[in-house]
Each structure stands twice: as C-alpha cells, then as structure tokens.
Enzyme design. Structure first.
Site, PDB file in Angstrom:
ATOM      1  N   VAL A  11       8.005  -5.745   6.248  1.00 41.40           N
ATOM      2  CA  VAL A  11       8.842  -4.676   6.806  1.00 41.40           C
ATOM      3  C   VAL A  11       8.844  -4.702   8.334  1.00 41.40           C
ATOM      4  CG1 VAL A  11       8.984  -2.161   7.058  1.00 41.40           C
ATOM      5  CG2 VAL A  11       8.709  -3.175   4.804  1.00 41.40           C
ATOM      6  N   THR A 121       5.850   3.225   3.447  1.00 43.39           N
ATOM      7  CA  THR A 121       6.098   4.192   2.379  1.00 43.39           C
ATOM      8  C   THR A 121       4.860   5.070   2.210  1.00 43.39           C
ATOM      9  OG1 THR A 121       7.561   2.629   1.290  1.00 43.39           O
ATOM     10  CG2 THR A 121       6.698   4.435  -0.060  1.00 43.39           C
ATOM     11  N   ARG A 155      15.247  -4.943   0.544  1.00 44.77           N
ATOM     12  CA  ARG A 155      14.790  -5.721  -0.607  1.00 44.77           C
ATOM     13  C   ARG A 155      14.291  -7.050  -0.101  1.00 44.77           C
ATOM     14  NH1 ARG A 155      20.584  -5.868  -3.163  1.00 44.77           N
ATOM     15  NH2 ARG A 155      20.896  -6.204  -0.941  1.00 44.77           N
ATOM     16  N   GLU A 156      13.067  -7.420  -0.431  1.00 49.66           N
ATOM     17  CA  GLU A 156      12.602  -8.745  -0.044  1.00 49.66           C
ATOM     18  C   GLU A 156      13.553  -9.776  -0.645  1.00 49.66           C
ATOM     19  OE1 GLU A 156       8.427  -9.487  -0.760  1.00 49.66           O
ATOM     20  OE2 GLU A 156       7.937  -7.519   0.037  1.00 49.66           O
ATOM     21  N   ALA A 270      16.577  -6.745 -18.755  1.00 43.53           N
ATOM     22  CA  ALA A 270      15.335  -6.736 -19.536  1.00 43.53           C
ATOM     23  C   ALA A 270      14.505  -7.968 -19.187  1.00 43.53           C
ATOM     24  CB  ALA A 270      15.680  -6.745 -21.023  1.00 43.53           C
ATOM     25  N   GLY A 275       7.403  -5.961 -10.417  1.00 48.10           N
ATOM     26  CA  GLY A 275       6.160  -6.196  -9.671  1.00 48.10           C
ATOM     27  C   GLY A 275       6.442  -5.993  -8.200  1.00 48.10           C
ATOM     28  N   CYS A 278       6.058  -2.822  -3.883  1.00 49.45           N
ATOM     29  CA  CYS A 278       6.648  -1.483  -3.802  1.00 49.45           C
ATOM     30  C   CYS A 278       6.612  -0.735  -5.130  1.00 49.45           C
ATOM     31  CB  CYS A 278       8.079  -1.585  -3.285  1.00 49.45           C
ATOM     32  SG  CYS A 278       8.106  -2.048  -1.545  1.00 49.45           S
ATOM     33  N   LYS A 338       9.839 -11.892  -7.329  1.00 50.23           N
ATOM     34  CA  LYS A 338      11.275 -12.017  -7.598  1.00 50.23           C
ATOM     35  C   LYS A 338      11.791 -13.224  -6.825  1.00 50.23           C
ATOM     36  CE  LYS A 338      13.256  -8.946  -4.165  1.00 50.23           C
ATOM     37  NZ  LYS A 338      14.161  -7.850  -3.981  1.00 50.23           N
TER      38      LYS A 338
HETATM   39  N1  LIG Z   1       7.807  -5.178   1.274  1.00 53.31           N
HETATM   40  C1  LIG Z   1       8.848  -4.406   0.995  1.00 53.31           C
HETATM   41  O1  LIG Z   1       9.820  -4.842   0.355  1.00 53.31           O
HETATM   42  C2  LIG Z   1       8.880  -2.975   1.437  1.00 53.31           C
HETATM   43  C3  LIG Z   1      10.107  -2.290   1.380  1.00 53.31           C
HETATM   44  C4  LIG Z   1      10.117  -0.959   1.796  1.00 53.31           C
HETATM   45  C5  LIG Z   1       8.948  -0.346   2.216  1.00 53.31           C
HETATM   46  N2  LIG Z   1       7.779  -1.046   2.234  1.00 53.31           N
HETATM   47  C6  LIG Z   1       6.568  -0.366   2.712  1.00 53.31           C
HETATM   48  O2  LIG Z   1       6.315  -0.794   4.040  1.00 53.31           O
HETATM   49  C7  LIG Z   1       4.902  -0.872   4.288  1.00 53.31           C
HETATM   50  C8  LIG Z   1       4.518  -2.274   4.709  1.00 53.31           C
HETATM   51  O3  LIG Z   1       4.833  -3.156   3.662  1.00 53.31           O
HETATM   52  P1  LIG Z   1       4.843  -4.733   3.897  1.00 53.31           P
HETATM   53  O4  LIG Z   1       5.371  -5.336   2.657  1.00 53.31           O
HETATM   54  O5  LIG Z   1       5.494  -5.037   5.185  1.00 53.31           O
HETATM   55  O6  LIG Z   1       3.272  -5.004   3.995  1.00 53.31           O
HETATM   56  P2  LIG Z   1       2.564  -6.269   4.673  1.00 53.31           P
HETATM   57  O7  LIG Z   1       1.210  -6.310   4.064  1.00 53.31           O
HETATM   58  O8  LIG Z   1       3.447  -7.452   4.581  1.00 53.31           O
HETATM   59  O9  LIG Z   1       2.457  -5.859   6.198  1.00 53.31           O
HETATM   60  C9  LIG Z   1       1.587  -4.891   6.692  1.00 53.31           C
HETATM   61  C10 LIG Z   1       1.008  -5.408   8.002  1.00 53.31           C
HETATM   62  O10 LIG Z   1       0.266  -4.368   8.605  1.00 53.31           O
HETATM   63  C11 LIG Z   1      -0.828  -4.971   9.274  1.00 53.31           C
HETATM   64  N3  LIG Z   1      -1.820  -3.928   9.562  1.00 53.31           N
HETATM   65  C12 LIG Z   1      -2.601  -3.246   8.709  1.00 53.31           C
HETATM   66  N4  LIG Z   1      -3.361  -2.354   9.375  1.00 53.31           N
HETATM   67  C13 LIG Z   1      -3.023  -2.465  10.672  1.00 53.31           C
HETATM   68  C14 LIG Z   1      -3.435  -1.801  11.846  1.00 53.31           C
HETATM   69  N5  LIG Z   1      -4.341  -0.825  11.802  1.00 53.31           N
HETATM   70  N6  LIG Z   1      -2.880  -2.162  13.019  1.00 53.31           N
HETATM   71  C15 LIG Z   1      -1.958  -3.132  13.054  1.00 53.31           C
HETATM   72  N7  LIG Z   1      -1.513  -3.799  11.989  1.00 53.31           N
HETATM   73  C16 LIG Z   1      -2.049  -3.463  10.801  1.00 53.31           C
HETATM   74  C17 LIG Z   1      -1.298  -6.046   8.313  1.00 53.31           C
HETATM   75  O11 LIG Z   1      -2.075  -7.024   8.961  1.00 53.31           O
HETATM   76  C18 LIG Z   1       0.049  -6.585   7.816  1.00 53.31           C
HETATM   77  O12 LIG Z   1       0.485  -7.672   8.589  1.00 53.31           O
HETATM   78  C19 LIG Z   1       4.255  -0.401   2.988  1.00 53.31           C
HETATM   79  O13 LIG Z   1       4.015   0.978   3.074  1.00 53.31           O
HETATM   80  C20 LIG Z   1       5.311  -0.687   1.952  1.00 53.31           C
HETATM   81  O14 LIG Z   1       5.191   0.142   0.833  1.00 53.31           O
HETATM   82  C21 LIG Z   1       7.719  -2.346   1.868  1.00 53.31           C
END
Ligand SMILES: NC(=O)c1ccc[n+]([C@@H]2O[C@H](COP(=O)([O-])OP(=O)(O)OC[C@H]3O[C@@H](n4cnc5c(N)ncnc54)[C@H](O)[C@@H]3O)[C@@H](O)[C@H]2O)c1
Length: 449
Positions: A11, A121, A155-156, A270, A275, A278, A338
């Site tokens: 994100v 999130t 969406r990834e 289906a 997974g 999220c 996915k």
């Molecule tokens: N991946 C998705 O498709 C998606 C979509 C919408 C929302 N989200 C939400 O966004 C958030 C992040 O998801 P993501 O997939 O990017 O996760 P991710 O694990 O890819 O990225 C999180 C990053 O935060 C860093 N981090 C953790 N603690 C830290 C700190 N104290 N200081 C600095 N950096 C720190 C980690 O090293 C990591 O690089 C989550 O809450 C997730 O639910 C994700």
C-alpha cells in the site's frame, strides 16, 4: 504538497509513488532497512504491474525518495500517511502496535501542523486513539494535528490502475482543514489531470466520487466493504457445494445470478476461497470489534468458517481420487493468493500445500512471480521453473491460482509428464471438456462430473 508515507509495502509504495506521479513531493519511510536499500539501489521489493517504471521515473525527477529515517521523512511533511501493517493477533483482533509507534513518532517529532492519515486498515474508533496519542506525546500539545481516515481499496495486481481509476475516494475527517488538504491532494485524480501510466488513452468514465464522512464511518466503510466481498465469495462457495450434491453447475448458476445488476458478477467465482493480507484478517478484525462493542456478527463468522472449509474440501477431493496421499507427488500451479501478484500472505495454495505435506505428500510447485516468497515460507518443497517441470512424475496437478498463462498450456505435454493424469481445478478456470478430451480426469468445484 510535501508528503511523508510511513510503511513502504504494497500500500505505502503504491500510494507514495502514485502521489509523486501526480506531482507531489513524497518521502517513503520504512523501518525495514533491506526494503529501503533495495529501493534506493533501483530494485523492487515487490511485484506490482506498472509500479517499477513509476518508481524509477519519479526518483529521477526528484519527487520520490526512500529512507529509514522518520525524522527526515517527517521534516517538511504537511501530510503523514500511515501505511504500516495491521496483522491479526492470535484472537483475530488487529495488531495496531505499528500504527501506535508511528503516531508517537509523529507526535514527538513535529513542531508544526500535520494531517495524520490512516490508510492502513484499522478497526472503527482507532482515529480516537490516534488523536489521543498525538496529544499525549506531543510537546506542542493541542491543535497541532488533524487526524483523518482515508481507507485504501486497491487490489494487488492492479493497484496502480486502481489508484488512477478508483470507484470512490473516501475521506473521514473532523475538520474543514483536513477535508481541504485531502481534496487538494487528490485533485489531479478527481479532475483526470494526469498522464495515465496504464493506458495510452483512458476509457472514458465518470470522475470518482469523493465521499466525505466522519472518521468512524470511513473506518467502518473499509471493514464493511471487505467483509461484504468476502461474504459474496463464501456465498457462492456454499452454492457450489449444493450444486455438487444435486448435480448442477455452479458456473452456470453464478453467471445467471451475476447478470442481475443488483447482484453483479464480481466475486461470484467458486473455488478454493479467499486469501491475501486483507480479506481473512479484516473479516476477523471486524467480527472482533463488533463483539467488543456488543454485537455478535454471526453471519461473518459463518463466512470465515465456509472459507476455511474450502481447503478441507480440496483435500477430500484429492483423497477421493488418490486414496492415500502419503508418498504421492502432487503438482501445484499458482502459489500467490491471486494472479498478477507475488504476495503469498494467507494464500489458499500455501495452506493446501501445508496440509498435503502433513499427509505425507511430496509437492512440486510453480508460480510465475511468487516462487521465491513461497520458498521462504515453505522451504521443503520443490519449486519448478515451469508448469511442465511441476507436472513431472505427479499423480495429481492442482490449479490453485488462476494465472492467465495456465489456460494455454500444452496439455498433451503435461499429460505425458504425469504418472496419473488427474487435474483438480481449484478455481474452475480450465476448460473441462478440452481436458477430458485430452485424456485427463478433471475435477472442479461445484461442477458436474
Ligand atoms: N495489500 C493490500 O492489498 C491492501 C489493500 C488495502 C489496505 N491494506 C492495508 O494496508 C496496510 C498495509 O498493508 P500492506 O499490504 O502494504 O502491508 P506490507 O506488509 O506490505 O507493508 C507494511 C510495511 O510497513 C512497514 N512497517 C511496519 N512497522 C513500521 C514502523 N513502525 N515504521 C515504519 N515502517 C513500518 C513494514 O516494514 C512493511 O514494509 C494494512 O493495514 C492492510 O490491511 C492492504
């Protein structure tokens, strides 16, 4: 605008890079030194279509940089985005310790106004804790900060596309100043003033809705949206199970349902279930926050139960065909949760592999992008360099993730490579009649034999 993005994962990296692309000056910060080193060396820590070229271009233009130093990232920022992970605790609640850590940093190291934006999130009411934490740890005290929720819906696999063509941009704010800043930040997207990195000319579509709410409603919109989509998937999976029992075809049923505009065709596939980082965790966190506030979200507990049951069903189908799994060799095509991503977090394919290994089966696995991450998570499997190599000597081939390239494989070659030509199509993605004609035994999800 000067922006600090904390957390440079799927994100944070997409958000920071795309905001730089539309003209903002962005510093992305992460505490993971390896990730920042990789980015500063011009390489990518993740795979996401179109992202790499945008990172290079914006670094060259001086609008995008990466650091592990929060002080540096925060120094000139007017807006601080929180994009750190919010993984699940054992009991399903969201672990917000990384969010808290960032908020304390912002509080203690800012001497002028900051808009702190939750993009991670988070459960409803997190904004209240963020505001309180800012007040407690800021030497400047009251009035220095605004807190907003700007949930992320990307969406990834199509995250860059989604940034430039969102259905809606939701901002939860409690001050006009915060609303104006976020409106200004997203102005280029709202007015279509960007050169699109995905299309040479974008399909014409109405501008996205800029939805302004209070902070709590915005937080709820994210959890409610993901839980609703997960519910659609589990619903069609339950229908698939009934289809199997009565000899109907879930593919025809979902098509017939999806043609109703009130239902819509998306998320009615289906298969092995959902997974990723999220749906599984957001669903659990939503159930827990509801519980904490005195509401039993039983419908969502059932959604989770149905999803977990998909892996059991897959095992049953393999056992029905192969009888004993111990000592059998099984090929798995598709490992990412996915297609079009390298992300294997909570991937159904990996859960299935672990269960098969516990039964004593040997695994030969292939994925176009997620091989390395799988090898890190499950070291004792054979990672193949092609689907053909994965099929060699196997008694069953499982399609676990529907990468488009799997549709056009040389099935004759695959059949010859296998000991027993059994395909279990965990995504109902392949042409069952073509495969049967090519001499395979084929089994899908919710489809007649
Ligand atoms: N991946 C998705 O498709 C998606 C979509 C919408 C929302 N989200 C939400 O966004 C958030 C992040 O998801 P993501 O997939 O990017 O996760 P991710 O694990 O890819 O990225 C999180 C990053 O935060 C860093 N981090 C953790 N603690 C830290 C700190 N104290 N200081 C600095 N950096 C720190 C980690 O090293 C990591 O690089 C989550 O809450 C997730 O639910 C994700």
């Amino acid at each position: 605008m000067n922006i600090c993005v904390t957390g440079t994962g799927y994100v944070g990296l997409v958000t920071g890079t795309c905001l730089a692309e539309v003209g903002h000056r962005v510093v992305c910060m992460d505490h993971d030194g390896n990730k920042i080193h990789t980015l500063n060396a011009g390489r990518m820590p993740i795979f996401e279509p179109h992202l790499e070229e945008l990172v290079h271009r914006n670094r060259e233009k001086g609008r995008l940089s990466f650091t592990t130093d929060f002080g540096l990232a925060n120094r000139d920022a007017e807006v601080v985005f929180i994009c750190v992970g919010t993984p699940p605790h054992e009991n399903g609640e969201a672990d917000l310790s990384a969010v808290e850590k960032v908020v304390r940093e912002v509080a203690s190291r800012s001497s002028s106004y900051r808009l702190v934006v939750e993009k991670s999130t988070v459960p409803v009411q997190t904004g209240e804790y963020v505001s309180r934490t800012l007040q407690i740890y800021s030497p400047g005290g009251q009035g220095l900060f605004d807190v907003a929720s700007n949930p992320e819906f990307l969406r990834e696999g199509s995250a860059v596309y989604d940034f430039f063509h969102p259905d809606r941009i939701v901002v939860g704010v409690d001050s006009p100043r915060a609303e104006n800043i976020l409106r200004g930040l997203y102005q280029p997207i709202l007015e279509g003033k960007f050169s699109c990195p995905v299309h040479s000319s974008c399909p014409s579509s109405p501008p996205p809705t800029f939805l302004v709410t209070d902070v709590k409603s915005a937080e709820l919109i994210k959890h409610a949206s993901n839980s609703f989509l997960a519910m659609k998937i589990s619903f069609i999976n339950a229908v698939a199970d009934l289809c199997e029992k009565v000899g109907a075809d879930v593919e025809k049923v979902s098509r017939g349902m999806g043609l109703d505009a009130r239902i819509g065709k998306d998320f009615l596939r289906a298969g092995l279930g959902f997974g990723g980082f999220c749906f599984p965790k957001d669903l659990q966190a939503f159930v827990r926050i509801a519980e904490k506030n005195g509401y039993d979200f039983s419908i969502l507990r059932e959604v989770e139960k149905i999803n977990k049951g998909r892996i059991e069903l897959a095992l049953e189908k393999l056992k029905k065909e192969l009888w004993i799994l111990q000592g059998k060799t099984i090929g798995v095509l598709g490992l990412a949760f996915k297609p079009q991503t390298d992300d294997t977090r909570f991937a159904p394919a990996l859960e299935l592999i672990r269960r098969l290994q516990r039964e004593g089966a040997k695994i030969r696995a292939y994925d176009p992008k997620a091989a390395q991450k799988t090898a890190e998570e499950i070291p004792d499997i054979f990672i193949a360099e092609s689907p053909y190599q994965a099929a060699e000597g196997t008694e069953a081939l499982v399609l676990a993730t529907e990468w488009p390239e799997f549709r056009d494989l040389d099935w004759e070659r695959i059949r010859r490579a296998m000991v027993h030509p059994f395909i279990f199509d965990g995504r109902n993605f392949l042409d069952s009649s073509q495969l049967r004609a090519a001499g395979f035994r084929y089994e899908g999800m919710g489809r007649p034999q």
